[in-house]
Design a protein around this motif. Sequence first.
Motif, PDB file in Angstrom:
ATOM      1  N   TYR A  26       1.558  13.832   9.602  1.00 15.11           N
ATOM      2  CA  TYR A  26       0.294  13.768   7.881  1.00 15.11           C
ATOM      3  C   TYR A  26      -0.882  14.956   8.559  1.00 15.11           C
ATOM      4  O   TYR A  26      -1.167  13.985   9.546  1.00 15.11           O
ATOM      5  CB  TYR A  26       0.902  12.978   7.357  1.00 15.11           C
ATOM      6  CG  TYR A  26       1.799  12.013   6.497  1.00 15.11           C
ATOM      7  CD1 TYR A  26       1.988  13.045   4.851  1.00 15.11           C
ATOM      8  CD2 TYR A  26       2.785  12.305   6.977  1.00 15.11           C
ATOM      9  CE1 TYR A  26       2.756  12.437   4.488  1.00 15.11           C
ATOM     10  CE2 TYR A  26       4.010  11.732   6.748  1.00 15.11           C
ATOM     11  CZ  TYR A  26       4.150  11.750   4.954  1.00 15.11           C
ATOM     12  OH  TYR A  26       4.929  11.437   3.762  1.00 15.11           O
ATOM     13  N   VAL A  32      -4.444  14.813   8.773  1.00 13.08           N
ATOM     14  CA  VAL A  32      -5.762  14.327   8.041  1.00 13.08           C
ATOM     15  C   VAL A  32      -7.014  15.370   7.780  1.00 13.08           C
ATOM     16  O   VAL A  32      -7.256  16.015   8.510  1.00 13.08           O
ATOM     17  CB  VAL A  32      -6.349  13.525   8.167  1.00 13.08           C
ATOM     18  CG1 VAL A  32      -7.135  12.713   7.822  1.00 13.08           C
ATOM     19  CG2 VAL A  32      -4.912  11.877   8.813  1.00 13.08           C
ATOM     20  N   PRO A  36       0.975   7.134   6.472  1.00 12.46           N
ATOM     21  CA  PRO A  36      -0.582   7.272   6.107  1.00 12.46           C
ATOM     22  C   PRO A  36      -0.552   6.294   5.297  1.00 12.46           C
ATOM     23  O   PRO A  36       0.960   5.775   4.606  1.00 12.46           O
ATOM     24  CB  PRO A  36       0.042   8.516   5.109  1.00 12.46           C
ATOM     25  CG  PRO A  36       1.169   8.907   4.606  1.00 12.46           C
ATOM     26  CD  PRO A  36       1.904   8.040   5.853  1.00 12.46           C
ATOM     27  N   VAL A  57      -9.125   6.789   2.335  1.00  6.91           N
ATOM     28  CA  VAL A  57      -8.103   7.673   1.510  1.00  6.91           C
ATOM     29  C   VAL A  57      -7.594   8.148  -0.195  1.00  6.91           C
ATOM     30  O   VAL A  57      -7.957   6.972  -0.486  1.00  6.91           O
ATOM     31  CB  VAL A  57      -6.540   6.816   2.272  1.00  6.91           C
ATOM     32  CG1 VAL A  57      -5.524   8.012   1.267  1.00  6.91           C
ATOM     33  CG2 VAL A  57      -5.963   6.991   3.566  1.00  6.91           C
ATOM     34  N   VAL A 111      -3.132  14.499   4.396  1.00  7.69           N
ATOM     35  CA  VAL A 111      -3.816  13.011   3.440  1.00  7.69           C
ATOM     36  C   VAL A 111      -5.264  13.421   3.315  1.00  7.69           C
ATOM     37  O   VAL A 111      -5.649  14.332   4.149  1.00  7.69           O
ATOM     38  CB  VAL A 111      -3.574  11.952   4.544  1.00  7.69           C
ATOM     39  CG1 VAL A 111      -4.886  10.440   4.057  1.00  7.69           C
ATOM     40  CG2 VAL A 111      -2.393  11.598   4.901  1.00  7.69           C
ATOM     41  N   CYS A 160      -9.174  12.329   2.748  1.00  6.42           N
ATOM     42  CA  CYS A 160      -9.876  11.345   2.476  1.00  6.42           C
ATOM     43  C   CYS A 160     -11.672  11.148   2.781  1.00  6.42           C
ATOM     44  O   CYS A 160     -11.765  12.902   2.916  1.00  6.42           O
ATOM     45  CB  CYS A 160      -9.367  10.600   3.810  1.00  6.42           C
ATOM     46  SG  CYS A 160      -9.610  11.473   5.367  1.00  6.42           S
TER      47      CYS A 160
END
Length: 771
Positions: free
Chosen positions: A541, A543, A556, A572, A582, A584
């Motif tokens: 994943y 970020v 995640p 998150v 993801v 955030c």
Amino acid sequence: MNVFERYAPFIQDYIYRSGWQTLRGVQNAAGEAIFNTDANVLLTASTASGKTEAAFFPILTLLDEDPSRSVGVLYIAPTKALINDQFIRLNELCEEAGIAVSRWHGDVAQSRKRKLLRKPSGILQITPESLESLMINKHMEIPSLFGDLRFIVIDEIHSLLRGDRGLQTFCLIQRLCALAGCSPRRIGLSATIGNPEAAGRFLSAGSGRTCLIPKFDGGREVWRLSMEHFFNTAPQADEKTLPSEIGVKDTSGKTRTSNSAEQANDNGIEKAGEIEKTTDTAPEAADPGLAYIFEHTSGKKCLIFTNSREECESVCQHLRQYCEAGHEPDRFLIHHGNLSASYRESAEEQMKDDDSLMSICATATLELGIDIGKLSRAFQIDAPFTVSGFLQRMGRTGRRGDPPEMWFVMREDHPEPRAMLPDLIPWYLIQGIALVQLYIEDRFVEPPRTGRLPYSLLYHQTMSTLASCGEMTPAELASRVLPLSCFHRITQDDYRLLLRHLIEIDHINRTENGGLIVGITGERIVNNYKFYAVFQENPEYTVRSGPEELGTIVKPPPVGDKIAIAGRVWVVEEVDHKKREVYCTLVKGNIPAYFGDVAGDIHTRILERMYGVLSEDKSYPYLMAHAVSRLAEARKSFVKSGMENHPLVHLGGNMWALFPWLGSYAFLALERFLKIRCAKELGLRGLNASRPYYMQFTMKVTEEEFYRIVTDEAAKDIDPMELVFPKEVPVFEKYDEYVPEELVRKGFAYGVLDVEGMRARILSWSTNVKK
């Protein structure tokens, strides 16, 4: 029976050539078990104790006396590096007897594989993933390859006891035996088994054989161990306190504590580094913990373990910069799973040279089995997550007659002047002490993780079986997959639901005859080489924070949880499983960073022993000066806060901290229990967890009312499915995304969350409720 006399002549000659005077205890015991019974055998003995020879001497003797008509021994190891290492040893052993030793993994030439297929014999070494590939791509060859298979040797079996990879391995063993029509004995090898009986049951599941666990005198274990603590900036913990107050004298680069040569002898622990002078000087502005490592590795060959690939890169980069600043040659190597095979193997070869004075920064990739020559010591930065990991890492040293030696280096930032209680506890230091004490006192090592509902693996083995065998009726497919021992908790209704779903998403197609085959979409999954592994091989994943890409993580967390990446803490906001991204937002705070080598599985016994470390008035012989002082500070905070008798601590206003002393999966269950079953009555808001150590929140009730509400609620029936949020699909394993949402939720609720462990802990709090 004289085991040595029972060995084949070429084995006896090998022992004479090696200069051995006597057989070791494990070798005598293994010989008795393998020669005199038809049972499976689990050999547990310390690292470098001769377990491999103990297993193979009698196995090769039996193979020499009655050669097999196919591969006679299948050796399964968790890493290619371990296979390559053992290949050299086994070849030397087998050469005189003409017993072939073959490897089968991605780095082995196709010509060698074809040679084995033409004339299968001897020993075949393989990883679980390559065995999966073999079962799919060489399905028709399995009977001729393994029709007369006598033994399956599983090395480092402890590494397969607690996850899908181990279950996959034993699924493959059962499928192979059914297809080849063979019934080999299973031999498990490990240095770190805490519950041998449970591991023996795991080893033998589905084999139709009992498991023998030979008992023998392995001799007295002696360790050289030290544990030091460093704040990332001055002053250090003992520089705040007069040495006379804590019994520590620190002069001329020598560090001593007031405990315990006598205690060290009682526990088999020699204190490492107590009077060793530095052999180099780090730059003045160096990170204190890394400077300590830098100054005690010059002129030596050492392993420096970290808990993630990201930290491994950072540590190696800093140490190399210190070399550069001192105008000295680079003396540090690096080894982790994201590096190319050639890069890793080059580092391994350099470390195998006994004259080398290089040190290597590594993750768990060097935790297992491989012999990298005579090491001065291993360093461990912060605490590993398991007792097993600690023992394996320490066991990399002490292979040339010296005791194993490990130096722990625990690092943290100074707490802020107005920091709340949780930030006053040095969690890694306390966890490190707990890991060591659990093994010293109770010989505890994490047991096999049973009772799961492995739907991700069920998908994987279903697709693998169809891909290898071709068209099958639903009943025939179910008869091949559901009897596999790891699926004993999965019902036919669950399997029917899975198959219908796979037909809907085109992973499986129905033929005109009513049979099942792999669908076009499914073929894209199965035909990819990454299909052979059931674990996430690489961070999956990406970020992001706005347009900025921060990096990658493996698994995640749910929306609302925090992650640590790029040196900061983020909350998150969204998880997009399709795009594997993801999103955030930056927040303030400090949490352990568990991406890379994901922790996720810290046992409740470790947390309970951490409580013991803080509550007992006991010294530990391996603690160095800073660590002694920092532990004393933590114990004062622990007592002053009332944590000893009250897991719930008031932080001021409506803010509270809860310290449940539970392992990862019970902690996760408690977190959800409070949010779902108790939040309304408690007036709970803003629950923020630093798993599995503590959680902070605000609430509108008193401490006594909290205990009454949660214990009353825990006394009622708890359906684990209630602890899954509405519409939540907690994707936890690699293939969960292809499993029906209903089964993903069920697998998480009944197979991941430790509801009973959580419930028992809550009910123990009833003593805090006034009658």
